[in-house]
Enzyme design. Structure first.
Site, short mmCIF file in Angstrom:
data_model
loop_
_atom_site.label_atom_id
_atom_site.label_comp_id
_atom_site.label_asym_id
_atom_site.label_seq_id
_atom_site.Cartn_x
_atom_site.Cartn_y
_atom_site.Cartn_z
N SER A 27 44.71 41.63 120.41
CA SER A 27 44.61 43.02 120.88
C SER A 27 43.63 43.79 120.00
CB SER A 27 45.98 43.69 120.81
OG SER A 27 45.83 45.09 120.99
N SER A 34 43.62 47.05 120.03
CA SER A 34 44.17 48.40 119.82
C SER A 34 44.38 48.74 118.34
CB SER A 34 45.47 48.57 120.59
OG SER A 34 45.19 48.55 121.95
N LYS A 51 56.29 46.40 130.45
CA LYS A 51 55.85 47.67 131.05
C LYS A 51 56.86 48.29 132.01
CE LYS A 51 50.85 47.33 130.59
NZ LYS A 51 49.56 47.54 131.26
N ASP A 96 46.98 53.69 131.84
CA ASP A 96 46.03 52.81 132.56
C ASP A 96 45.47 53.56 133.76
OD1 ASP A 96 46.29 50.52 131.00
OD2 ASP A 96 47.98 49.76 132.15
N GLY A 140 49.03 42.85 141.69
CA GLY A 140 49.84 42.71 140.48
C GLY A 140 49.97 44.03 139.74
N ALA A 171 48.03 45.59 137.44
CA ALA A 171 46.86 46.47 137.37
C ALA A 171 46.63 47.17 138.71
CB ALA A 171 45.63 45.67 136.96
N ASN A 187 45.22 40.72 149.23
CA ASN A 187 45.81 39.85 148.21
C ASN A 187 46.02 38.43 148.74
OD1 ASN A 187 46.81 39.62 145.51
ND2 ASN A 187 48.86 39.38 146.37
N THR A 196 48.47 36.41 148.08
CA THR A 196 49.83 36.34 148.63
C THR A 196 50.05 37.61 149.44
OG1 THR A 196 50.46 35.19 146.61
CG2 THR A 196 52.26 35.93 148.01
N LYS A 220 53.05 40.02 149.09
CA LYS A 220 53.09 40.90 147.92
C LYS A 220 52.31 42.18 148.20
CE LYS A 220 52.39 39.61 143.41
NZ LYS A 220 51.90 38.62 142.41
P1 NAP Z 1 49.01 40.13 137.53
O1 NAP Z 1 50.10 41.12 137.56
O2 NAP Z 1 49.29 38.72 137.15
O3 NAP Z 1 48.30 40.14 138.99
C1 NAP Z 1 47.22 39.29 139.27
C2 NAP Z 1 46.78 39.45 140.73
O4 NAP Z 1 45.60 38.66 140.89
C3 NAP Z 1 47.81 38.95 141.73
O5 NAP Z 1 47.80 39.78 142.85
C4 NAP Z 1 47.28 37.55 142.08
O6 NAP Z 1 47.54 37.18 143.41
C5 NAP Z 1 45.80 37.75 141.95
N1 NAP Z 1 45.12 36.49 141.61
C6 NAP Z 1 45.30 35.74 140.50
N2 NAP Z 1 44.50 34.65 140.53
C7 NAP Z 1 43.84 34.69 141.72
C8 NAP Z 1 42.90 33.84 142.34
N3 NAP Z 1 42.46 32.72 141.75
N4 NAP Z 1 42.41 34.21 143.55
C9 NAP Z 1 42.84 35.32 144.16
N5 NAP Z 1 43.74 36.16 143.62
C10 NAP Z 1 44.23 35.87 142.40
O7 NAP Z 1 47.85 40.59 136.51
P2 NAP Z 1 47.45 42.09 136.11
O8 NAP Z 1 48.24 42.52 134.94
O9 NAP Z 1 47.45 42.93 137.33
O10 NAP Z 1 45.96 41.87 135.58
C11 NAP Z 1 44.96 41.48 136.48
C12 NAP Z 1 43.57 41.53 135.86
O11 NAP Z 1 43.27 42.87 135.47
C13 NAP Z 1 43.43 40.68 134.61
O12 NAP Z 1 42.17 40.05 134.64
C14 NAP Z 1 43.43 41.66 133.50
O13 NAP Z 1 42.58 41.13 132.48
C15 NAP Z 1 42.81 42.90 134.14
N6 NAP Z 1 43.26 44.17 133.53
C16 NAP Z 1 42.32 44.98 132.96
C17 NAP Z 1 42.70 46.19 132.42
C18 NAP Z 1 41.65 47.07 131.80
O14 NAP Z 1 42.01 48.01 131.09
N7 NAP Z 1 40.39 46.85 132.06
C19 NAP Z 1 44.04 46.59 132.45
C20 NAP Z 1 44.98 45.74 133.04
C21 NAP Z 1 44.57 44.53 133.58
P3 NAP Z 1 48.98 36.59 143.89
O15 NAP Z 1 49.81 37.80 144.16
O16 NAP Z 1 48.65 35.80 145.08
O17 NAP Z 1 49.50 35.75 142.73
#
Ligand code: NAP
Length: 296
Positions: free
Chosen positions: A20, A22, A71, A107, A134, A136, A156, A158, A161
């Site tokens: 992190s 932070s 969270k 966020d 998910g 984010a 999405n 899935t 979801k």
């Molecule tokens: P999460 O809760 O695990 O959700 C991931 C989502 O991505 C799910 O909807 C999943 O689909 C989909 N996904 C995963 N792999 C995939 C693939 N190969 N093809 C298509 N869809 C796919 O994760 P999260 O916490 O939301 O984070 C998601 C991304 O946002 C990460 O890369 C994270 O690094 C980034 N993020 C950035 C910030 C920032 O401040 N910039 C903040 C938070 C997160 P399913 O529902 O089908 O599993």
């Protein structure tokens, strides 16, 4: 950094804790602004949330960031919940105000500021597609609805979801057209063409697996659109490259990460870190630590 009997605790809880940035960012600005706080990181096991929060409260901590998987799990232990955090169903920042724990989701604020300040994007009245359903996606979708987006589509892998998420938002935002869309090109292509904003909230393209097909087909994008990838490592993902080659404007998620931290810092101390300092520190540090990044 001066530590004495008046030093107040700030920090981050998550489990397990990946790398992190932070602590680096917050401690840098606390020292620069001569504020008597220290920012620490705590790997807090999911079964110990209540004990952890009680312990921090007993030690009169001022605030903490909350990351995966806590969270939503911290919510039952808070005294007050910001309305936006409530709709998102997730808290990433807690403020301890005289032993009253208040929960926020910065966020959402970070994403909004990035769109407005970096993208010169006015949300009100626009049409957006969010890819992913998910954690984010929840913050992004709710803040877009809250800021007056006129149409919102959740694409999405899935589909169920996405449908579930959309049903929740439809209850909160009855006047906005919100729909779930399957991740099949025949389904999303006609729609993507009409969007002003496309936000990829999936991890597709994130380091170390950078050489992958973009999550949606490049030819569906065009000039006049803003395409945001929440991934910031690498700084330009395959989706961003594809969007740029089609003439669209692009942003990665680094400034969302920085702005969410700045928002938390302001809630705790009333002062604002210099975003350019943070951008410089973060860019150098993220390159050194390519994998396992914690988004707080
Ligand atoms: P999460 O809760 O695990 O959700 C991931 C989502 O991505 C799910 O909807 C999943 O689909 C989909 N996904 C995963 N792999 C995939 C693939 N190969 N093809 C298509 N869809 C796919 O994760 P999260 O916490 O939301 O984070 C998601 C991304 O946002 C990460 O890369 C994270 O690094 C980034 N993020 C950035 C910030 C920032 O401040 N910039 C903040 C938070 C997160 P399913 O529902 O089908 O599993």
């Amino acid at each position: 950094m001066k530590i004495d009997i008046n030093t107040k605790i700030l920090g981050l809880i998550g489990y397990p804790l990946g790398h992190s940035i932070s602590p680096l960012l917050h401690n840098y600005s606390l020292e620069k602004l001569d504020l008597n706080y220290v920012y620490l990181a705590f790997a807090l096991e999911p079964d110990s949330i209540q004990k952890g929060l009680e312990g921090l409260t007993a030690l009169n901590f001022r605030g903490i960031n909350v990351t995966i998987p806590h969270k939503n799990r911290v919510i039952p232990y808070l005294d007050e919940l910001d309305p936006l955090a409530q709709k998102i169903g997730a808290v990433n920042t807690i403020v301890n105000d005289n032993n009253k724990l208040q929960g926020y989701n910065t966020d959402a604020a970070g994403f909004k500021r990035m769109l407005e300040d970096d993208g010169n994007f006015i949300i009100s009245g626009k049409k957006a597609a969010v890819i992913g359903a998910g954690g984010a996606s929840r913050a992004v979708g709710v803040v877009l609805c809250h800021s007056g987006i006129s149409e919102l589509y959740v694409i999405n892998r899935t589909y169920d979801k996405a449908r579930k998420l959309v049903r929740t938002w439809q209850q909160f935002y009855e006047n906005i057209k919100i729909e779930a869309v399957p991740m099949e090109i025949a389904e999303y292509q006609p729609l993507i063409k009409k969007m002003d904003l496309i936000v990829d909230t999936t991890p597709v393209g994130m380091s170390p697996e950078t050489d992958v097909e973009p999550v949606i087909a490049a030819h569906t994008l065009h000039a006049g659109q803003l395409v945001v990838d929440l991934v910031y490592n690498p700084p330009e993902t395959t989706l961003m490259k594809a969007a740029r080659s089609q003439g669209a404007q692009t942003l990665n998620g680094l400034d969302m990460l920085l702005y969410q931290g700045i928002e938390a810092f302001k809630l705790w101390t009333g002062q604002e870190p210099d975003v350019d300092d943070w951008r410089e520190l973060a860019s150098a540090n993220i390159q050194e630590n390519a994998i396992n990044e914690t988004h707080n």
